[in-house]
Design an enzyme around this catalytic site. Structure first.
Site, PDB file in Angstrom:
ATOM      1  N   TRP A  27       0.000  -0.470  -4.607  1.00  0.00           N
ATOM      2  CA  TRP A  27      -1.424  -0.154  -4.696  1.00  0.00           C
ATOM      3  C   TRP A  27      -1.614   1.276  -4.233  1.00  0.00           C
ATOM      4  O   TRP A  27      -1.339   1.622  -3.094  1.00  0.00           O
ATOM      5  CB  TRP A  27      -2.267  -1.101  -3.839  1.00  0.00           C
ATOM      6  N   LEU A  36       0.841  -1.189   0.000  1.00  0.00           N
ATOM      7  CA  LEU A  36       0.000   0.000   0.000  1.00  0.00           C
ATOM      8  C   LEU A  36       0.879   1.243   0.000  1.00  0.00           C
ATOM      9  O   LEU A  36       1.792   1.373   0.821  1.00  0.00           O
ATOM     10  CB  LEU A  36      -0.916   0.006   1.225  1.00  0.00           C
ATOM     11  N   ASP A  37       0.608   2.155  -0.949  1.00  0.00           N
ATOM     12  CA  ASP A  37       1.386   3.386  -1.087  1.00  0.00           C
ATOM     13  C   ASP A  37       0.412   4.555  -1.055  1.00  0.00           C
ATOM     14  O   ASP A  37      -0.293   4.826  -2.036  1.00  0.00           O
ATOM     15  CB  ASP A  37       2.172   3.373  -2.402  1.00  0.00           C
ATOM     16  N   THR A  38       0.347   5.245   0.092  1.00  0.00           N
ATOM     17  CA  THR A  38      -0.595   6.358   0.226  1.00  0.00           C
ATOM     18  C   THR A  38      -0.162   7.583  -0.560  1.00  0.00           C
ATOM     19  O   THR A  38      -0.965   8.495  -0.767  1.00  0.00           O
ATOM     20  CB  THR A  38      -0.737   6.732   1.705  1.00  0.00           C
TER      21      THR A  38
END
EC number: 3.4.23.-
Length: 827
Positions: A761, A694-696
Site C-alpha cells: 500500500w 505499508l510502503d512509504t
C-alpha cells in the site's frame, strides 16, 4: 470413195478401242487405290483378325516362323528375291497405266460404262494380294517394333471391342470440344508415346502437321480409345513469359497468347504450371491462384444449379484439380476444360498492377491531353477487374465514362447519349489531345511563361551584372575587399561575421552568430543550423558567461553536463553528472525539470526530482532515452533547476485548516506502529479483502498477481516503473478501484498488478488515511540536538507540533529570510 469411208470408220473403231482400254485401266487403278487406302486396309485387317486369319508374313525373325514353313522352303533367299522382282515388275506396270491415264484424261466421257467391282476384283485379285503383302511387310519392317507387332498379331482384338475398334491402328483422333468421354482413360508413359508416334508414321498427314495437331490439345484421345496427356510445349511457355516481361500481364499481345492456350484442353495442373512460369514474381502467382480459386468456387456453385447432370458433377475440386482429382485430370468432360480455361484467363486479367487505383472507378478520369479511346480503354479494363466480363455492368460503365470525361467530350456526347458507347467513340475520335482548343490554350500560356522567365533574369548583388548570382560571382567582394581565411572556422575564404559553419576545422562546435552582428541578411541567416539540442530562447552550446551562473528573473538555472555520456533504451534510467553552480548558497532547494526541446524533440527524458544544494559535491541528474540512442556532450545544457523561492508574504489561510500527511498539531490523531513488526493493513477492495504492507517509498500501490482476481480487467501501462527493480511496461488496472478500511475510510485508486509475494500500500492510500511518520516520542529522545536547534529557530516548540502558531498548515515551510544568504532560502 467407198474405200476412203471404210478406212475412216476402221480408224475410228481402232481409236475407240484404244480409249476403251485406257479408261478400263484407269478405273482399275482407282479401284486398287481405294482398296489400298488406310481405312479399307484397316477394315480388312480387322476382318481377318476377327475370323482368325493370319497374314503369311508374321515376321522375318526365326523365332516367329513355324518350323513347317522353314521345311517347305518359304521365306528362303530365292523366294525373297523372286517376290522382290515381282514387286518391282508390278510397280512398273502401275507406272505405265498411270502414264496412259494421263494421256487420255480428256476422253474420259467417251469410254464405255465402268466395269463392275466384281469383275475388277476377279481380274486384279492376285495384284491386290501382293499389294497387301507388300504393305504389311513395309509396315512391319520400318514403322513398328517386331515384338509389339508380333504380340498384336498373336492376340487379335475381338470385333466390336472398344469404341474405336473400326479405326486403323495408329491413327490419332481429336475429340470434339463437347463430345462424350471414352469409357477408359490410359495415361501412357514416355516409351509408349514414342511407340504410338511410330505407329502413326503410316498416315498421309506430314509429321510437322501431326506435331501441330498434338499441340492443339494436351489431353487427346489415343489410338486405342484412351486419353493421353501431353504437357504444354516449352516454346509456348517461353513466348508467354517474354511477352509478360516486355509488355506486361494485361497487354493485348499477352492476352492473345492466353486466348490461344484457352483453345486447348489444359488441365488445372497445366494452368498452374504455365502461370507460375510466366509471371515474374511468386507473389503475383499466389495472387492469381487465390483469385482463381475464388472464381472456381463461384463457377462450382453455378454448376450445382445447372440443368444437365454432367455439369452438376463439375465441383470446385474438379475445376481446381484438388482432392480426388489431383492424380487424374484427363478424364474430365470436354466442357469442363472450357470452364477451367475461362476461369484461369478471367483471373489473369484481374491481376493488379503497381501504382494503379484498382477498385475505385471514380478515380479514373480522362486527362486533358488523353484521347477519348484511351480513356474508355482504361475505364473498361478497371471495370472488368471488378465486375468481370458482365453485360449487366455496361450501363454503369457508360455513365461513369460520361461523367469522368472532359468537358469537350461531354458536350459532344450529350446530343447522342442514348446511341451507345460505339457511337461515342466515333464522335469523340478527334477530341482530346494537344490539338484541341484547351490544349492549344495551355500550350500558348506555357510558351508565354517561358518567354517571361527568360526576360526576368536576376542580377548579381555583388557586381550588378546579370547572368549569375552573388554566390557564384568571381569579382572581389565590395564590402571587405580581398577575402582571407575565416578566423572563426578556418575552412573557407569569407568574413567571420558571415560564417555559417557549425563546427570549425578541428571539429569543435561553434557558437551561434551574435544577434548584434553588423551583417545580418534581410531574410535571416539561411545557412546550416546547429546540430546540437535546441534551446527555447537560449543556445544549447556556446561560451558560458558569468551571468548564467546566477539566478535570473525567471528563477531558472541551466545545468550543464560535466562529461560526455551515451544513453540507450536498454540502460533504463541513468544518473548523468552535471556541473555544480557555486553562485547558489548551500541549502537552496529547487526542482529539476527537463528542457522542452531536449525531452520532446530529441527523445531525452529528464526525470523530475527535488534538489537541495548541500555541501559542494558532484551532482547528478536522472535521465533516460527510451526511444533511441542519445549522445550528451560535455557542456550541453540538458536539465533546468527551478528554484523554490521563499514566500514570507503569504497570508494565513482564512478557511478551515486541512490536515494531511506531513502536518501535525495538538488535535492530531496518531497511528503508532512499532518498527519491530511489519506495518500491515487490511483493506476491502470492491468487496474483497486484501492484506498488504505499508510502503512509504512507493507512490502507487501494488497488488500481487496471486491476490488479483482474474475477472478484473488489466492493461499495459505506457510508463516505466522504477524501484529496487525495473519494469518497462507494467500491468495496471483498467478501472479505478474503491477501497475501504476497517474504520470506514474510503477512497479510489488505480494500482499496479505485478508478480510480488505481498501487496504494497503506497502513499496514494496512506495520504487518504492521514498517516504520518514521527519520532517525537522515541525512547532515545526523538530529534538530535542539532535538529532541535534548527527547528527551534524555525518556531518549533517541543510537544506542540511543528509550525509558528501550532497551526499544522500543509503549505511548504517558509524560513526566515537572511541577508547573509544562509538558511533554507533567501529573499
Amino acid at each position: 470413195m467407198f474405200g476412203l469411208e471404210f478406212f475412216l470408220v476402221l480408224e475410228a473403231l481402232l481409236f475407240l478401242f484404244t480409249c476403251y482400254q485406257v479408261v478400263k485401266a484407269g478405273r482399275i487403278l482407282d479401284e486398287i487405290q481405294d482398296k489400298l487406302s488406310e481405312v479399307k486396309r484397316g477394315e480388312r485387317v480387322g476382318t481377318k483378325r476377327k475370323y482368325g486369319t493370319q497374314n503369311k508374313y508374321t515376321g522375318l525373325s526365326k523365332g516367329l516362323e513355324p518350323e513347317e514353313k522353314l521345311r517347305l522352303g518359304r521365306n528362303t533367299w530365292r523366294e525373297i528375291r523372286r517376290k522382290r522382282g515381282k514387286r518391282e515388275k508390278k510397280k512398273d506396270q502401275l507406272a505405265e497405266v498411270s502414264r496412259k491415264r494421263s494421256l487420255c484424261s480428256s476422253l474420259d466421257g467417251l469410254g464405255e460404262p465402268a466395269l463392275s467391282s466384281s469383275e475388277a476384283d476377279e481380274e486384279f485379285s492376285s495384284e491386290e494380294t501382293d499389294w497387301e503383302e507388300e504393305a504389311a511387310h513395309y509396315e512391319k519392317k520400318g514403322y513398328q517394333p517386331g515384338k509389339v507387332l508380333a504380340n498384336q498379331l498373336r492376340k487379335p482384338k475381338a470385333a466390336g471391342e472398344g469404341q474405336f475398334a473400326d479405326w486403323p491402328q495408329g491413327s490419332r483422333l481429336q475429340g470434339p470440344p463437347y463430345a462424350e468421354s471414352p469409357p477408359c482413360v490410359v495415361r501412357q508413359p514416355c516409351a509408349e508415346r514414342q511407340c504410338a508416334k511410330r505407329q502413326c508414321a503410316d498416315s498421309f498427314i506430314p509429321r510437322e502437321e501431326q506435331r501441330k495437331i498434338q499441340q492443339a490439345f494436351p489431353v487427346f484421345e489415343g489410338a486405342e480409345g484412351g486419353r493421353v496427356h501431353a504437357p504444354v510445349e516449352y516454346l509456348q511457355i517461353k513466348e508467354l513469359a517474354e511477352s509478360v516481361r516486355k509488355y506486361g500481364t494485361n497487354a493485348n499481345f499477352t492476352l492473345v497468347q492466353l486466348d490461344r492456350l484457352a483453345g486447348m484442353a489444359l488441365t488445372p495442373a497445366d494452368w498452374q504450371t504455365v502461370v507460375k512460369a510466366a509471371l515474374p514474381m511468386m507473389g503475383k502467382y499466389m495472387e492469381w491462384r487465390a483469385l482463381w480459386h475464388e472464381t472456381a468456387q463461384a463457377q462450382a456453385r453455378a454448376n450445382a444449379a445447372a440443368l444437365t447432370p454432367e455439369q452438376r458433377d463439375w465441383t470446385f475440386d474438379l475445376l481446381t484439380g484438388q482432392g480426388a482429382y489431383s492424380a487424374d485430370q484427363t478424364n474430365y468432360h470436354w466442357g469442363a476444360y472450357a470452364q477451367i480455361s475461362s476461369t484461369a484467363i478471367r483471373r489473369w486479367k484481374g491481376l493488379s498492377r503497381a501504382g494503379e487505383t484498382t477498385g475505385q472507378l471514380t478515380k479514373v478520369v480522362q486527362g486533358p491531353q488523353e484521347s477519348f479511346s484511351d480513356f474508355v480503354a482504361r475505364m473498361t479494363e478497371a471495370a472488368e477487374r471488378i465486375f468481370g466480363e458482365s453485360e449487366q455492368a455496361a450501363p454503369l460503365i457508360e455513365q461513369l465514362i460520361y461523367e469522368q470525361a472532359t468537358k469537350e467530350c461531354r458536350a459532344a456526347i450529350a446530343p447522342r447519349k442514348n446511341k451507345g458507347l460505339q457511337d461515342w467513340l466515333r464522335v469523340c475520335r478527334e477530341l482530346g489531345g494537344p490539338l484541341t482548343n484547351a490544349g492549344l490554350a495551355a500550350a500558348i500560356l506555357q510558351s508565354q511563361n517561358r518567354s517571361m522567365s527568360r526576360n526576368d533574369q536576376r542580377t548579381c548583388f555583388n557586381c550588378g551584372k546579370p547572368g549569375h548570382f552573388k554566390k557564384d560571382c568571381r569579382a572581389p567582394d565590395k564590402q571587405g575587399g580581398t577575402l582571407t581565411l575565416c578566423s572563426k572556422c578556418g575552412k573557407g575564404y569569407h568574413r567571420a561575421d558571415q560564417c555559417r559553419s557549425v563546427r570549425d576545422i578541428k571539429g569543435r562546435v561553434l557558437p551561434p552568430p551574435d544577434s548584434q552582428s553588423a551583417y545580418v541578411p534581410k531574410n535571416g541567416s539561411s545557412g546550416p543550423r546547429s546540430q546540437g539540442l535546441k534551446d527555447m530562447g537560449t543556445g544549447l552550446s556556446g561560451p558560458r558567461k558569468q551571468s548564467e551562473r546566477r539566478p535570473r528573473k525567471t528563477h531558472k538555472v541551466d545545468l550543464r553536463a560535466a562529461s560526455d555520456f551515451l544513453l540507450m533504451p536498454q540502460m533504463s534510467i541513468q544518473p548523468v553528472p552535471v556541473e555544480p553552480i557555486p553562485s547558489l548558497p548551500l541549502g537552496t532547494m529547487g526542482l529539476i525539470l527537463g528542457r522542452g526541446s531536449a525531452s520532446t524533440l530529441q527523445g531525452l527524458v529528464v526525470h523530475p526530482e527535488l534538489w537541495i544544494v548541500n555541501i559542494p559535491q558532484k551532482y547528478q541528474v536522472l535521465c533516460s532515452s527510451p526511444k533511441g540512442v542519445f549522445s550528451i556532450s560535455k557542456g550541453d545544457r540538458i536539465p533546468q533547476l527551478l528554484l523554490l523561492l521563499p514566500d514570507n508574504t503569504r497570508e494565513k489561510s482564512a478557511g478551515p485548516e486541512i490536515k494531511k500527511m506531513g502536518s501535525s498539531g495538538n488535535d492530531s490523531a496518531y497511528l503508532v506502529v512499532s518498527l519491530n513488526d511489519r506495518p500491515k493493513l487490511r483493506l476491502k477492495i470492491n468487496g474483497k479483502e486484501f492484506e498488504g504492507i505499508l510502503d512509504t517509498g512507493a507512490d502507487k500501490s501494488i497488488i500481487s498477481t496471486h491476490w488479483w482476481p482474474k475477472a478484473w480487467p488489466t492493461t499495459e501501462s505506457s510508463h516505466s516503473l522504477q524501484g529496487l527493480g525495473y519494469q518497462s511496461c507494467p500491468t495496471i488496472s483498467s478501472v479505478a478501484l474503491t477501497w475501504e478500511s476497517s474504520e470506514g475510510q474510503q477512497g479510489k485508486f488505480i494500482p499496479y498488478v505485478l508478480p510480488l509475494p505481498v501487496n504494497l500500500w503506497g502513499r496514494d492510500i496512506m495520504q487518504h488515511l492521514g498517516l504520518i511518520l514521527s519520532n517525537e516520542n522515541a525512547p532515545s529522545g526523538g530529534y538530535s540536538a542539532k535538529a532541535k536547534n534548527i527547528m527551534a529557530k524555525m518556531g518549533y516548540k517541543e510537544g506542540k507540533g511543528l509550525g509558528h502558531q501550532e497551526q499544522g498548515r500543509i503549505e511548504p515551510i517558509s524560513p526566515n529570510g537572511n541577508q547573509d544568504r544562509q538558511g533554507l532560502g533567501f529573499p
